[in-house]
Design an enzyme around this catalytic site. Structure first.
Site, PDB file in Angstrom:
ATOM      1  N   GLU A  22       0.808  -1.216   0.000  1.00  0.00           N
ATOM      2  CA  GLU A  22       0.000   0.000   0.000  1.00  0.00           C
ATOM      3  C   GLU A  22       0.841   1.264   0.000  1.00  0.00           C
ATOM      4  OE1 GLU A  22      -3.197   0.536  -0.389  1.00  0.00           O
ATOM      5  OE2 GLU A  22      -3.930  -1.510  -0.260  1.00  0.00           O
ATOM      6  N   ASP A  31      -6.199   8.582  -4.683  1.00  0.00           N
ATOM      7  CA  ASP A  31      -5.640   7.351  -5.260  1.00  0.00           C
ATOM      8  C   ASP A  31      -5.893   7.308  -6.774  1.00  0.00           C
ATOM      9  OD1 ASP A  31      -8.211   6.372  -5.763  1.00  0.00           O
ATOM     10  OD2 ASP A  31      -8.065   4.719  -4.353  1.00  0.00           O
TER      11      ASP A  31
END
Length: 151
Positions: A22, A31
């Site tokens: 991550e 994101d």
């Protein structure tokens, strides 16, 4: 080894796997599919002005890995091998319970085809309509861990 120790080691392994893929940001960002995100891929209620401490990120990651593992463990009638649980907890953490719940991967898992389920992981390499190299690498790592749990 007692069940709590086993569960703890699965959670620790899943947290390590999630953290490795991550990446951590203490400042919220958008994101690849446009979702405000913070810490190790945490998205629930995040706003772009949010800032977190490392300790808060650790707590959020553990909380979400535990949730993902609960989804995995509740999705099949029997106990899955630890490697499968670790890999799928990372997967569910990343794609969410809904995507997992409607997947061919889960259908294969429920049918007892664990290797077939593990081999579905490399299909999940798109964010939006874009193939991401980071997801390709992550899914291959998850697939290897998943398959290692079958030996």
């Amino acid at each position: 080894m007692d069940k709590r120790k086993i569960a703890g080691s699965v959670i620790a392994a899943a947290i390590s796997l999630v953290a490795a893929w991550e990446g951590r940001s203490l400042i919220a960002y958008v994101d690849p599919v446009g979702i405000p995100t913070i810490c190790d891929g945490y998205t629930h209620g995040v706003k772009l002005a949010d800032v977190a401490t490392p300790e808060r990120c650790d707590a959020l990651t553990e909380q979400e890995v535990r949730r993902a593992l609960t989804v995995v463990d509740g999705s099949t009638p029997g106990q899955l091998p630890d490697g499968v649980r670790v890999a799928l907890a990372s997967f569910v953490y990343n794609v969410g319970p809904s995507a997992y719940g409607g997947s061919t991967l889960l259908r294969k898992l429920r049918a007892g085809d664990l290797a077939g389920a593990c081999n579905q992981l490399p299909r999940w390499v798109y964010a939006g309509d874009k193939k991401l190299r980071g997801l390709e690498l992550r899914r291959e790592a998850e697939r290897q861990i998943c398959l290692s749990g079958l030996q």
